[in-house]
Write a protein that holds these residues in place. Structure first.
Motif, PDB file in Angstrom:
ATOM      1  N   THR A 161      -7.645   7.266  -0.693  1.00  0.00           N
ATOM      2  CA  THR A 161      -7.504   5.881  -1.146  1.00  0.00           C
ATOM      3  C   THR A 161      -6.874   5.827  -2.538  1.00  0.00           C
ATOM      4  O   THR A 161      -6.131   4.893  -2.855  1.00  0.00           O
ATOM      5  CB  THR A 161      -8.862   5.162  -1.159  1.00  0.00           C
ATOM      6  N   ARG A 193     -15.695  -5.653  -1.315  1.00  0.00           N
ATOM      7  CA  ARG A 193     -14.316  -6.137  -1.404  1.00  0.00           C
ATOM      8  C   ARG A 193     -14.059  -7.460  -0.671  1.00  0.00           C
ATOM      9  O   ARG A 193     -13.383  -8.342  -1.208  1.00  0.00           O
ATOM     10  CB  ARG A 193     -13.356  -5.047  -0.895  1.00  0.00           C
ATOM     11  N   ASP A 229      -6.145  -2.874  -1.988  1.00  0.00           N
ATOM     12  CA  ASP A 229      -6.803  -2.812  -0.678  1.00  0.00           C
ATOM     13  C   ASP A 229      -5.756  -2.619   0.409  1.00  0.00           C
ATOM     14  O   ASP A 229      -4.638  -3.139   0.311  1.00  0.00           O
ATOM     15  CB  ASP A 229      -7.594  -4.096  -0.422  1.00  0.00           C
TER      16      ASP A 229
END
Length: 324
Positions: free
Chosen positions: A302, A111, A236
């Motif tokens: 998540t 990421r 994110d």
């Protein structure tokens, strides 16, 4: 690592004989996967990727083989599946089936490495793939339909773990909202990847080297594939990243413009995808009986965070985020 079936040296020797590879010189277990046991092997033919599955049917594997052939013949960057000496796309072995692929060059990005240019190129390649699969004659129903996910959640809601039961109830609510926000009109459909996560794309410098891991490929709405990919790459620290979202969508539409009905359904697809992966990660990782040394776990929270973020955005807010 994910080790569901421990293969002994004689099993690898059988693979080598069936594929005509010569002696196996090295075997390395790959520490990923939720349902398969994966290895990198080295023979005189070079490095190869070996996947052993005990859950995928022969029909599933033949569909995958036909799809990969179609993509390769259409010059789309995808894995090369090897055939046995008898011309078969898999080998029956140790209570399951082995598929063997040429090792793919390139790296998988993390990421912090992602830039808007990466997302634009990713979107462009996904759009190209969807154009190509419009001419593919094979078909496989999505094994992770709303009905399947609803069944998972019904079971999880009764689980003795209070957190799991509570989250399952919340996910059921999100699922009902998702289903109410998609299916509005007939969407373009075809064979989709259905699992295009960051660890399923190889990069050669700043360009896409290959999409791989097509084991979840199925026939469904192209918009669902767009939403699953966006969820995986553009979120994110509890929030969607607007610039990455917009460049991904821009790249995709350079290859394949979204129809009006696809835009209307994107929110529902994204919310469904968030629910589906929350539920599967609870089942495959959070509740897995495998010890830590045999399974690299993925946190369902998540994806629960994605569902909550989408719920807060709503359909209009989500489309604004995407610049649509």
């Amino acid at each position: 690592m994910a080790v569901y079936t421990e293969l002994k040296p004689e099993a690898f020797a059988r693979v080598s004989e069936a594929y005509g590879l010569g002696p196996v010189q090295e075997v390395v277990t790959i520490p990923e996967g939720s349902i398969n046991t994966n290895h990198r092997i080295r023979t005189p033919e070079g490095r190869l990727f070996l996947r052993h599955t005990t859950v995928r049917s022969a029909e599933d594997l033949r569909f995958e083989a036909a799809l990969l052939t179609h993509l390769t013949e259409s010059h789309f960057p995808s894995p090369t599946l090897l055939l046995t000496k008898q011309g078969r796309p898999f080998l029956e072995l140790e209570g399951g089936r082995v598929s063997l692929f040429k090792w793919l060059a390139g790296e998988e990005l993390r990421r912090p490495q992602l830039t808007p240019d990466h997302l634009e190129r990713l979107g462009l390649e996904l759009g190209k793939m969807h154009r190509i699969t419009q001419s593919f004659g094979g078909s496989r129903d999505n094994p992770y339909s709303a009905g399947q996910v609803r069944s998972w959640l019904a079971g999880l809601r009764r689980h003795k773990d209070d957190e799991v039961a509570t989250v399952a109830e919340e996910l059921e609510e999100h699922l009902e909202r998702a289903e109410g926000q998609r299916g509005q009109g007939l969407e373009p459909r075809g064979v989709i990847h259905a699992d295009l996560f960051m660890d399923n794309v190889k990069w050669l410098a700043d360009r896409v080297g290959a999409f791989f891991d097509f084991e979840m490929a199925c026939k469904d709405s192209y918009g669902l594939d767009v939403a699953i990919t966006l969820n995986a790459w553009c979120f994110d620290n509890g929030a969607y990243l607007p610039e990455l979202c917009r460049t991904f969508i821009r790249g995709y539409q350079d290859a394949r413009p979204l129809a009006a009905v696809e835009r209307e359904n994107l929110f529902g697809h994204a919310l469904f995808g968030a629910v589906r992966y929350s539920a599967s990660r609870i089942r495959d990782f959070h509740l897995s009986p495998l010890p830590p040394e045999q399974l690299t776990r993925k946190d369902f929270r998540t994806y629960l965070a994605r569902a909550r973020a989408l719920d807060a955005l709503g359909p209009a807010g989500f489309l604004a985020l995407l610049g649509l």
